[in-house]
Every structure is written in C-alpha cells, then in structure tokens.
Design an enzyme around this catalytic site. Sequence first.
Site, PDB file in Angstrom:
ATOM      1  N   MET A  40      -0.328  -1.138   2.357  1.00 25.58           N
ATOM      2  CA  MET A  40       0.585  -2.286   2.463  1.00 25.58           C
ATOM      3  C   MET A  40       1.752  -1.932   3.379  1.00 25.58           C
ATOM      4  O   MET A  40       2.768  -2.638   3.389  1.00 25.58           O
ATOM      5  CB  MET A  40       1.069  -2.712   1.076  1.00 25.58           C
ATOM      6  CG  MET A  40      -0.098  -3.182   0.202  1.00 25.58           C
ATOM      7  SD  MET A  40       0.360  -4.355  -1.070  1.00 25.58           S
ATOM      8  CE  MET A  40       1.459  -3.377  -2.068  1.00 25.58           C
ATOM      9  N   HIS A  47       0.804   8.101   2.316  1.00 25.12           N
ATOM     10  CA  HIS A  47      -0.118   7.428   3.233  1.00 25.12           C
ATOM     11  C   HIS A  47      -0.596   8.403   4.317  1.00 25.12           C
ATOM     12  O   HIS A  47      -1.771   8.403   4.689  1.00 25.12           O
ATOM     13  CB  HIS A  47       0.573   6.250   3.926  1.00 25.12           C
ATOM     14  CG  HIS A  47       1.015   5.152   3.001  1.00 25.12           C
ATOM     15  ND1 HIS A  47       2.325   4.779   2.873  1.00 25.12           N
ATOM     16  CD2 HIS A  47       0.320   4.318   2.185  1.00 25.12           C
ATOM     17  CE1 HIS A  47       2.434   3.771   2.018  1.00 25.12           C
ATOM     18  NE2 HIS A  47       1.227   3.473   1.579  1.00 25.12           N
ATOM     19  N   GLY A 160      -5.716   6.583  -2.551  1.00 28.00           N
ATOM     20  CA  GLY A 160      -4.886   7.613  -3.173  1.00 28.00           C
ATOM     21  C   GLY A 160      -5.081   7.655  -4.679  1.00 28.00           C
ATOM     22  O   GLY A 160      -5.197   6.613  -5.333  1.00 28.00           O
ATOM     23  N   LYS A 162      -2.833   8.227  -6.561  1.00 32.39           N
ATOM     24  CA  LYS A 162      -1.595   7.642  -7.088  1.00 32.39           C
ATOM     25  C   LYS A 162      -1.902   6.355  -7.861  1.00 32.39           C
ATOM     26  O   LYS A 162      -1.309   6.070  -8.886  1.00 32.39           O
ATOM     27  CB  LYS A 162      -0.658   7.359  -5.912  1.00 32.39           C
ATOM     28  CG  LYS A 162       0.438   6.366  -6.168  1.00 32.39           C
ATOM     29  CD  LYS A 162       1.658   7.055  -6.663  1.00 32.39           C
ATOM     30  CE  LYS A 162       2.776   6.133  -7.075  1.00 32.39           C
ATOM     31  NZ  LYS A 162       2.792   4.812  -6.498  1.00 32.39           N
ATOM     32  N   VAL A 189       0.691  12.735  -3.429  1.00 35.45           N
ATOM     33  CA  VAL A 189       1.716  13.529  -2.736  1.00 35.45           C
ATOM     34  C   VAL A 189       3.062  13.219  -3.389  1.00 35.45           C
ATOM     35  O   VAL A 189       3.414  12.048  -3.578  1.00 35.45           O
ATOM     36  CB  VAL A 189       1.758  13.188  -1.229  1.00 35.45           C
ATOM     37  CG1 VAL A 189       2.821  14.029  -0.526  1.00 35.45           C
ATOM     38  CG2 VAL A 189       0.393  13.415  -0.608  1.00 35.45           C
ATOM     39  N   SER A 199       6.277   3.270  -1.615  1.00 36.86           N
ATOM     40  CA  SER A 199       7.110   2.374  -0.794  1.00 36.86           C
ATOM     41  C   SER A 199       8.206   1.760  -1.659  1.00 36.86           C
ATOM     42  O   SER A 199       9.258   1.376  -1.155  1.00 36.86           O
ATOM     43  CB  SER A 199       6.251   1.267  -0.182  1.00 36.86           C
ATOM     44  OG  SER A 199       5.140   1.837   0.476  1.00 36.86           O
TER      45      SER A 199
HETATM   46  P1  AMP Z   1       0.087   1.045  -0.875  1.00 35.28           P
HETATM   47  O1  AMP Z   1       0.580   0.933   0.530  1.00 35.28           O
HETATM   48  O2  AMP Z   1       1.136   1.383  -1.861  1.00 35.28           O
HETATM   49  O3  AMP Z   1      -0.801  -0.114  -1.271  1.00 35.28           O
HETATM   50  O4  AMP Z   1      -0.885   2.317  -0.883  1.00 35.28           O
HETATM   51  C1  AMP Z   1      -1.946   2.433   0.021  1.00 35.28           C
HETATM   52  C2  AMP Z   1      -2.767   3.639  -0.370  1.00 35.28           C
HETATM   53  O5  AMP Z   1      -1.945   4.804  -0.345  1.00 35.28           O
HETATM   54  C3  AMP Z   1      -3.349   3.539  -1.782  1.00 35.28           C
HETATM   55  O6  AMP Z   1      -4.669   4.052  -1.767  1.00 35.28           O
HETATM   56  C4  AMP Z   1      -2.414   4.415  -2.579  1.00 35.28           C
HETATM   57  O7  AMP Z   1      -3.019   4.977  -3.729  1.00 35.28           O
HETATM   58  C5  AMP Z   1      -2.079   5.487  -1.571  1.00 35.28           C
HETATM   59  N1  AMP Z   1      -0.823   6.170  -1.929  1.00 35.28           N
HETATM   60  C6  AMP Z   1       0.384   5.580  -2.145  1.00 35.28           C
HETATM   61  N2  AMP Z   1       1.294   6.508  -2.495  1.00 35.28           N
HETATM   62  C7  AMP Z   1       0.648   7.701  -2.517  1.00 35.28           C
HETATM   63  C8  AMP Z   1       1.050   9.046  -2.823  1.00 35.28           C
HETATM   64  N3  AMP Z   1       2.289   9.356  -3.179  1.00 35.28           N
HETATM   65  N4  AMP Z   1       0.105  10.022  -2.750  1.00 35.28           N
HETATM   66  C9  AMP Z   1      -1.166   9.713  -2.377  1.00 35.28           C
HETATM   67  N5  AMP Z   1      -1.595   8.475  -2.077  1.00 35.28           N
HETATM   68  C10 AMP Z   1      -0.708   7.487  -2.147  1.00 35.28           C
END
Ligand code: AMP
Length: 292
Positions: A40, A47, A160, A162, A189, A199
């Site tokens: 996102m 990321h 992730g 996460k 991470v 984010s």
């Molecule tokens: P988002 O932009 O928050 O929708 O996340 C996009 C991708 O990044 C998803 O697969 C999340 O699980 C991964 N992600 C977000 N934060 C982390 C983190 N701290 N460590 C590893 N992966 C992450």
Amino acid sequence: MRLILHDLPTVRTVETISAMQRLARQWQMQRVPVSFVPTMGCLHSGHLSLIQCARRIIGPRGKVVVSVYVNPTQFGPAEDYANYPHNLFQDRKLCSRAGVDVLFVPSDAEMYPAAFSTWVVEESLTRGMEGASRPTHFRGVATVVAKLFNIVLPTAAVFGAKDFQQAALIQKMTRELNFPIKIVVSPIVRERDGLAFSSRNRYLTKAQRSRATVLWRAIQQARASLGARPIPAARLKEELRALVEAESGVRLDYIEFFDPQTLAPAARVSRGTHIALAVFIGRTRLIDNAAL
Ligand code: AMP
C-alpha cells in the site's frame, strides 16, 4: 534544495491495467520469470526486505514488480482509509534504488469500476483475529490480491510475516483457486527496540511511539513465561493484557495463541505455538506476531 540527478526516481511506472497486462504477457512469452510484491506504499525497511527477497528468488534475469495501491475495500468504514499515508515520489526513489523493474500504481476507477460486485471470500482461516476485529478486511484483501495476480501474472509473490493471517489466507487462496504462483513469506523487520516497521507508525506521537514497544514486550514476556510444560492460554492472555493495559493510552484489541499451520486457537501454549496481538495506541491500530 539542490536536486541531485542520480536521486531522481527512474523506475518504470505503469498506471493502467491494460499496460501492465500487456507487459506481463510479453514477459510470459519470453519466458521471463516475474516476482511480485504487493504493497500500500509509503515504503519502509519491511517492504524493502520483501523486494530484496523477490529479487533473490527470481534471479538477475527475472523481473521484480511492486504495486502501490491503497485498497479501499480492505478498510472498514471507521478505519483510516482517508488518512492513510501516501508518498509516491519517495516510493519511486526507493524502488529505483532497490532495482525494481516496474512499479504498478493503478487507480481506484480501474480497480473498482462502478457497480463492481465480484468478491473472493475465504471462510475458515479468516474468521478469527483480524477477521473478527475487521469483518470485511480479508474479503478486500483476497479480492485485490486475486485481481493483482491476474494483472501482473507473476511466477512468485512475496508477503510479509508481519501480516501473518493475511499471508496464510493468500497461501490458501493461491492453492485453492489454482493460481500458478509460488507464495513466499518473508520475516518481520523490526526497529532496534523491537517495534515492527509499519506505515502506520508515522501516525504515532513521540510519547505513543515509545509506548508502542509494548507489542514486542508482550511477545517477549510470553516467551519468558513459557516453561517446560504447556500453560493455559487464558492465563497467559490475562498476564499479557495486564502488561499492555498498564501503558496509558494503550488499549488491547486482541491477543490470540494459535497453531501457525491451521490458525486454530490453542487452549494451551507451548514452544512452537504462535502469538498474535493487536492494540490501539490512541487511534492508531498496530499488530504484531511471533512464534513462541
Ligand atoms: P502494506 O503496505 O502494509 O500493505 O504491506 C505490504 C506488505 O509488506 C505485506 O505483505 C506486509 O506483510 C509486508 N510488511 C509490512 N511491514 C513489514 C515488516 N515490518 N516486516 C516485513 N514485512 C512487512
């Protein structure tokens, strides 16, 4: 401010579904493998680790595609869709430095044309935890990821840990709907003090940011409480609830202990049981999880 030429974002950016699909089909015909990272945006170190993983699994000859799309259908009506942070200029810069081949940035009008009414719904793994707290969230996630898979036509996609329940959902959906895509789950991470990069961390005030370490402290306390014998989940939940709620301005949404394969809640907690929790810090909702 002086603009330094090599800092200008150079990653190829594709904004329409038809252009992305055309490119994806070309790569398919040329037998070029594609590794995909859906996000996102407002990219951070979490990321970037997914992007590095995507490159590693696809090799130098393959293409890495990152999507930046704040998917409206995965937000509930009272959630932060309207305030969700955007920073496409910075995202392009980071993707360009990370060696991303294509950044896909679709519009809402194209992703969800008027009268859109086709949904992907998983009915088992998504019932508890995030699914219970955010009833339409996973329908939005499964639908947008299925759409993105059909647009980007990747060989592999990286998610992730996460978002542990989301990763489990995507693995199951991919298997059950026969997407010919290898799903890779990449580790969380964290910042130095244990807070997982997110984010949403940028919503936190300085005081809230320091309280946010309570997620990681709860996980550490759960680990420390485990002995040789399994302990009742209810007892450990209460212990951790007290820890979380001792922080002013922090409210526990849920803590769950579960089997990492099936996501079935565990009545007793032992080594290998997984913990996930969600807390509100002011109005910001943060999640975390770990194997115990
Ligand atoms: P988002 O932009 O928050 O929708 O996340 C996009 C991708 O990044 C998803 O697969 C999340 O699980 C991964 N992600 C977000 N934060 C982390 C983190 N701290 N460590 C590893 N992966 C992450």
